[in-house]
Write an enzyme that holds these catalytic residues in place. Structure first.
Site, PDB file in Angstrom:
ATOM      1  N   ASP A 141       0.832  -1.193   0.000  1.00 23.99           N
ATOM      2  CA  ASP A 141       0.000   0.000   0.000  1.00 23.99           C
ATOM      3  C   ASP A 141       0.870   1.248   0.000  1.00 23.99           C
ATOM      4  O   ASP A 141       2.021   1.226   0.468  1.00 23.99           O
ATOM      5  CB  ASP A 141      -0.900   0.034   1.243  1.00 23.99           C
ATOM      6  CG  ASP A 141      -1.884  -1.116   1.273  1.00 23.99           C
ATOM      7  OD1 ASP A 141      -2.202  -1.632   0.183  1.00 23.99           O
ATOM      8  OD2 ASP A 141      -2.323  -1.492   2.371  1.00 23.99           O
ATOM      9  N   LYS A 142       0.327   2.332  -0.481  1.00 24.46           N
ATOM     10  CA  LYS A 142       1.051   3.601  -0.538  1.00 24.46           C
ATOM     11  C   LYS A 142       1.683   3.949   0.804  1.00 24.46           C
ATOM     12  O   LYS A 142       2.857   4.335   0.870  1.00 24.46           O
ATOM     13  CB  LYS A 142       0.097   4.714  -0.975  1.00 24.46           C
ATOM     14  CG  LYS A 142       0.700   6.111  -0.910  1.00 24.46           C
ATOM     15  CD  LYS A 142      -0.343   7.175  -1.219  1.00 24.46           C
ATOM     16  CE  LYS A 142       0.227   8.569  -1.013  1.00 24.46           C
ATOM     17  NZ  LYS A 142      -0.783   9.627  -1.213  1.00 24.46           N
TER      18      LYS A 142
END
Length: 318
Positions: A141-142
C-alpha cells in the site's frame, strides 16, 4: 480471474437480488464498480444472453457472460525518483519503499511512482513498453513502508510470480497496534473480500470472501500499544489491516480500518501526545525470503524500521 479475456459467472442464492454491476465487480479482481458499469453500458456484458442495465437485480441461477478488453497502454516516463536499493543483479531488485510512495501508475498517480523510478535507474529492465506494472510481482500500500521485490527479466517475473502463487515466499511485517492481545501469538483465518457497501475497502463481512491466513506474535508491549511481528500465509488486499481490525486491535494510524476510539485517543491527548505526528498506518514490510530465479539460492533481506515507527516506539518506551 485473469484479465483480459472472456468470463462466465454463475449466480447462487446469496447473489439473488444483487445489482449486476456490484456482482461483477465483487467477482473479478481489480475491477471497480464504475468499470463494471461501463462494460455493462457498452453492451458486452450479458445476463442469460440479454443486455441488462447496471441496476438489474440478479436471480438465482443467472449466467453472466462478458469480455474484459485489453488495458489501454499508458506511456510511463522515467523519472529521477529516489529509490533505496537493498540488492540488485541482472534478474531482480529488492527495494526498501518509503511510506507515501505509490508503487505503480494509476489514476491520480501517473508520475512519481516506484515504477517511474525503476525506468530511470534500471536501464536493463525487460518488458517495460506500455505495461502499467513492469516487473512488479507483489504490492505494498502507498502508506506501508518496507521491502518490495522487482523482476527485471521475463524469466525472473515468471519464477517470482509462481513462488507467490505457491506461497513459498515468506513475508514478515512489523505492526504497531492498539491495545494488548490476550495471548503472545495467534492465527487469524477470517475470509476477506470486497466490502458489501464501500467498494474501495476490504472486509471480513463479505458474501464472497477468499481464504486469508495471518500469523502474529508479540514482540513488545508498550504503554497501551503493542509491537507485533506478522507473517502472511496468503496475500489478500489489505489483509493485515483488515485482520487486525477484525481482532479489535487495529493498526495505529490506519485511517481506513482504524477504530474510532483509537482516533479519538490520538486527538484527545493533544500537543504532547506521542501520536500527534502519526500520519499513516504503522505497518512495515520488514523481512522477505525467497529463491533466486536463476541461481536457486535462498535469499533473505531485512529493512530497518523507518524513522517514524522507530521514533514512536522510542517515545512510548519512555
Amino acid at each position: 480471474m485473469d484479465r483480459p479475456g472472456e468470463f462466465t459467472l454463475h449466480t447462487d442464492e446469496l447473489d439473488s437480488g444483487q445489482r449486476l454491476d456490484v456482482f461483477i465487480s465483487s467477482r473479478i479482481d481489480d475491477l471497480t464498480r464504475s468499470a463494471a458499469g461501463h462494460l455493462i453500458r457498452s453492451g458486452i456484458v450479458l445476463v442469460e444472453g440479454a443486455v441488462r442495465k447496471a441496476s438489474y437485480r440478479l436471480r438465482t441461477g443467472d449466467t453472466v457472460t462478458g469480455v474484459l478488453p485489453e488495458p489501454i497502454p499508458i506511456d510511463i516516463k522515467p523519472e529521477p525518483v529516489e529509490l533505496d536499493f537493498i540488492f540488485q543483479d541482472r534478474d531482480i531488485a529488492v527495494l526498501n519503499k518509503g511510506a507515501g510512495m505509490v508503487v505503480h501508475p494509476a489514476p491520480g498517480h501517473y508520475s512519481g511512482t516506484l515504477v517511474n523510478g525503476l525506468l530511470y535507474h534500471c536501464k536493463d529492465l525487460e518488458g517495460i513498453g506500455s505495461k502499467l506494472r513492469p516487473g512488479i510481482v507483489h504490492r505494498l500500500d502507498k502508506d506501508t513502508s518496507g521491502l518490495i521485490v522487482v523482476a527485471k527479466t521475463a524469466m525472473a517475473h515468471a519464477s517470482l510470480s509462481e513462488q507467490f502463487r505457491s506461497r513459498t515466499i515468506a513475508k514478515t511485517y512489523l505492526a504497531l497496534i492498539w491495545g494488548y492481545p490476550e495471548d503472545e501469538s495467534g492465527i487469524i483465518t477470517l475470509p476477506i473480500g470486497r466490502h458489501p457497501v464501500d467498494r474501495k475497502k476490504m472486509s471480513i463481512r463479505t458474501r464472497k470472501g477468499r481464504e486469508a491466513e495471518t500469523w502474529w506474535k508479540v514482540r513488545e508491549r508498550l504503554d497501551g500499544i503493542t509491537l507485533l511481528e506478522v507473517d502472511l500465509k496468503t496475500g489478500r488486499t489489505h489483509q493485515i489491516r483488515v485482520h487486525l481490525a477484525a481482532a479489535h486491535h487495529p493498526i495505529i494510524g490506519d485511517a481506513v480500518y482504524g477504530s474510532r476510539r483509537g482516533r479519538e485517543q490520538s486527538h484527545a491527548k493533544g500537543g504532547g501526545s506521542p501520536l500527534k505526528n502519526v500520519e499513516r498506518q504503522m505497518l512495515h514490510a520488514w523481512r522477505i525470503r525467497f529463491v533466486h530465479p536463476r541461481s536457486g539460492d535462498n535469499l533473505e533481506f531485512e529493512a530497518p524500521l523507518p524513522d517514524d515507527m522507530a521514533s514512536l516506539i522510542d517515545r512510548f518506551r519512555r
